[in-house]
Design an enzyme around this catalytic site. Structure first.
Site, PDB file in Angstrom:
ATOM      1  N   GLU A  95     -10.960 -12.634  14.016  1.00  0.00           N
ATOM      2  CA  GLU A  95     -12.366 -13.077  14.047  1.00  0.00           C
ATOM      3  C   GLU A  95     -12.563 -14.340  13.215  1.00  0.00           C
ATOM      4  O   GLU A  95     -13.557 -15.031  13.353  1.00  0.00           O
ATOM      5  CB  GLU A  95     -13.280 -12.000  13.441  1.00  0.00           C
ATOM      6  CG  GLU A  95     -13.473 -10.770  14.278  1.00  0.00           C
ATOM      7  CD  GLU A  95     -14.172  -9.680  13.451  1.00  0.00           C
ATOM      8  OE1 GLU A  95     -14.854 -10.004  12.458  1.00  0.00           O
ATOM      9  OE2 GLU A  95     -13.995  -8.505  13.817  1.00  0.00           O
TER      10      GLU A  95
ATOM     11  N   ASP B 175       1.929  -4.869   1.206  1.00  0.00           N
ATOM     12  CA  ASP B 175       2.884  -4.110   0.405  1.00  0.00           C
ATOM     13  C   ASP B 175       3.245  -2.804   1.118  1.00  0.00           C
ATOM     14  O   ASP B 175       2.364  -2.108   1.629  1.00  0.00           O
ATOM     15  CB  ASP B 175       2.221  -3.808  -0.943  1.00  0.00           C
ATOM     16  CG  ASP B 175       3.185  -3.253  -1.966  1.00  0.00           C
ATOM     17  OD1 ASP B 175       4.180  -3.915  -2.251  1.00  0.00           O
ATOM     18  OD2 ASP B 175       2.921  -2.147  -2.483  1.00  0.00           O
TER      19      ASP B 175
HETATM   20  C1  GLC Z   1       6.604  -3.188  -3.199  1.00  0.00           C
HETATM   21  C2  GLC Z   1       6.534  -4.264  -4.252  1.00  0.00           C
HETATM   22  C3  GLC Z   1       7.073  -3.708  -5.529  1.00  0.00           C
HETATM   23  C4  GLC Z   1       6.233  -2.530  -5.937  1.00  0.00           C
HETATM   24  C5  GLC Z   1       6.145  -1.496  -4.830  1.00  0.00           C
HETATM   25  C6  GLC Z   1       5.049  -0.517  -5.083  1.00  0.00           C
HETATM   26  O1  GLC Z   1       7.900  -2.842  -2.886  1.00  0.00           O
HETATM   27  O2  GLC Z   1       7.200  -5.404  -3.823  1.00  0.00           O
HETATM   28  O3  GLC Z   1       7.115  -4.665  -6.549  1.00  0.00           O
HETATM   29  O4  GLC Z   1       6.779  -1.933  -7.083  1.00  0.00           O
HETATM   30  O5  GLC Z   1       5.858  -2.095  -3.589  1.00  0.00           O
HETATM   31  O6  GLC Z   1       3.801  -1.117  -4.900  1.00  0.00           O
END
Ligand code: GLC
Length: 538
Positions: free
Chosen positions: A251, A207
């Site tokens: 790993e 993310d």
């Molecule tokens: C990313 C995710 C989104 C979330 C953001 C904060 O963009 O896809 O859904 O709100 O990160 O974590």
């Protein structure tokens, strides 16, 4: 020719709380996913990407993680997750999970400890607690704005009631940014990676992969910033993190993989994340955002291939995800492009046109070399739900933007599986789904589409099967074919496979002697009508 599976995988994105509800509380869960594994196998995808399933207060649908080593009770238990990984593997499906390293939940023990420990404590060094500006610190430390709207800073009220420093949150205030310069953060995430790798997951979707590091001193963005050089994204130090993670992944046996949510202005910036000792692949947001226009589509494909070539990473293709407006709806609008600041949720959309183009887009993405993502419901042709009543909207962007941004709930509506009160999303007698489904969706349910030869679902199944059989074994390249204005046409070979998309307003003739393998719509009188894609054997 055999290549690594992740170079050409079709990966299905499961937004867990909206996929299938096993326990009847109206929220999707791991039991629901488990019961639908046969559906996913039959669909013909290679892997599943689960959006965050960890313990979370759900201030941002689980992207606010309170415990990275456990499952939220809404979704199930850690034991169920472990069993689900095994069961998915038994169904021939690999499992990617979502790792959220940029920020945690304000309910994570680290943040609660930091608040409790007070100013100047070592606990606060794991985050960005910074004194405010102004005479008494009443102004935020800098001018950064949250991706969800408003300031990226919230001021702390200390235990004794006094006003304290501010903490950084690039998303909601319930998502404090972690300080990646702190060695404990690095050690902790390396351990979290191992925790899940030991449990058999095949990889991670990362993310906000471009956001972990911040520019030293947290300088102001200023009134007219250079978007390629913002102080809160794409800072060079971030690459060291991925190099150390890659060593850990390597790993482990079994070709584990990383896919980054790398959302940056230029292909050159993105490609740096895909160097051979960093991430394996990244989502292609330029493609997702591209307007429905032949020249623009061809250009974005060319730029993608050219951008990935120097680092030898596989391109990926994606039309929708849990953050964007479903492409059936986008493609039916006058302006078919998308950008993250898109506040045009309520723009009118022609559903017939949108569906025709979405079918054509599916065959385009599935014919291109590299990996492809299918967001749950893409295969059913689900549109965006644009008319959710304000009172039901749960996405924090709605409140933080004062209602200007209606948020992302419209692409997160629980899936329709069949007849019945929740369209088969929940078992009989269950609570209502966490977001209401339009009644008209009964016609779009899996049961309604399952045996219909003309359905979206049938098209996706056929295309995924053909792709696996004919396209996956081919070299990761294409050859453009000049086929007239308003068309996108390329060959994959050897073997005589051609993909022809007509984006123009007039029909184009089918090439003579070509055998039609699959088409996104009817082909009257030997022509490919507007907004139609055909797969051909020459
Ligand atoms: C990313 C995710 C989104 C979330 C953001 C904060 O963009 O896809 O859904 O709100 O990160 O974590």
């Amino acid at each position: 020719m055999t290549t690594h599976w992740w170079r050409h995988a079709a990966i299905y994105q499961i937004y867990v709380r909206s996929f299938a509800d096993g326990d009847g509380d109206g929220t999707g869960d791991l039991a629901g996913v488990r019961s639908r594994l046969p559906y996913l196998r039959e669909l013909g995808v290679d892997a599943l990407w689960f959006t965050p399933w960890y313990t979370s207060p759900m201030a941002d649908g689980g992207y606010d993680v309170a415990d990275y080593r456990d499952i939220d009770p809404l979704f199930g238990t850690l034991a169920e997750a472990e069993q689900l990984v095994v069961a998915a593997h038994e169904h021939g499906l690999r499992v990617l999970i979502d790792l959220v390293p940029n920020h945690c939940s304000d309910q994570h023990v680290w943040f609660r400890d930091a608040l409790a420990a007070g100013p100047g404590s070592p606990e606060r060094e794991r985050f960005w607690f910074v004194p405010g500006r102004g005479g008494s610190g009443e102004l935020p430390p800098n001018d950064w704005t949250s991706y969800f709207g408003g300031s990226a800073w919230t001021r702390v009220t200390e235990a004794d009631g006094s006003a304290g420093p501010w903490y950084l949150h690039m998303f909601a205030p319930e998502q404090p940014d972690l300080n990646w310069e702190h060695p404990e953060i690095r050690a902790e995430f390396e351990d979290i990676l191992r925790f899940w790798l030991d449990r058999g997951v095949d990889g991670f979707r990362i993310d906000v992969a471009h956001g972990l590091e911040k520019k030293p001193g947290l300088p102001d963005v200023g009134p007219d910033p250079d978007v390629t050089d913002l102080p809160y994204q794409d800072c060079d130090a971030v690459h060291d993190i991925y190099r150390s993670w890659r060593k850990i992944l390597d790993e482990y046996d079994g070709e584990r993989t990383f896919v980054g949510e790398v959302w940056l202005p230029t292909p050159e910036q993105s490609a740096r994340y895909l160097r051979p000792d960093e991430l394996h692949s990244a989502f292609n947001f330029d493609f997702l955002c591209c307007a429905w226009d032949a020249d623009a589509l061809r250009r974005v494909v060319e730029e993608t291939l050219a951008g990935h070539a120097p680092v030898a990473a596989p391109p990926t293709w994606v039309l929708s995800n849990h953050d964007t407006i479903r492409h059936v709806t986008r493609y039916g609008r006058a302006d078919t492009s998308f950008d993250m600041g898109d506040k045009r949720l309520l723009d009118p959309s022609d559903p017939v046109l949108g569906r025709r183009r979405a079918r054509a887009a599916a065959l385009l993405t599935l014919a291109l070399p590299g990996g492809v993502y299918v967001y749950q419901g893409d295969e059913l042709g689900l549109p965006e739900v644009q008319d959710l009543p304000d009172a039901l909207i749960q996405d924090p962007t709605f409140v933080r933007s004062g209602g200007a941004d209606r948020g992302r709930d419209g692409c997160r509506i629980p899936l329709p599986w069949g007849p019945g009160p929740s369209l088969g999303f929940s078992p009989e007698g269950a609570a209502a789904p966490w977001l209401p489904q339009p009644e008209s969706w009964s016609a779009l349910s899996v049961a309604a589409q399952h045996t219909d030869p003309e359905s979206f679902l049938t098209l996706y199944r056929a295309a995924l099967a053909l792709r696996r059989e004919r396209l996956v074994p081919l070299p990761e390249s294409l050859t453009w074919v000049e086929s007239g204005a308003g068309t996108v046409c390329f060959d994959r070979g050897p073997g005589g496979f051609r993909c022809l998309l007509n984006v123009s307003a007039a029909p184009v003739p089918l090439p003579r002697g070509a055998e039609v393998l699959l088409a996104s719509g009817p082909l009257p009188d030997g022509t490919v009508p507007p907004d139609t894609t055909v797969w051909l054997a020459l």
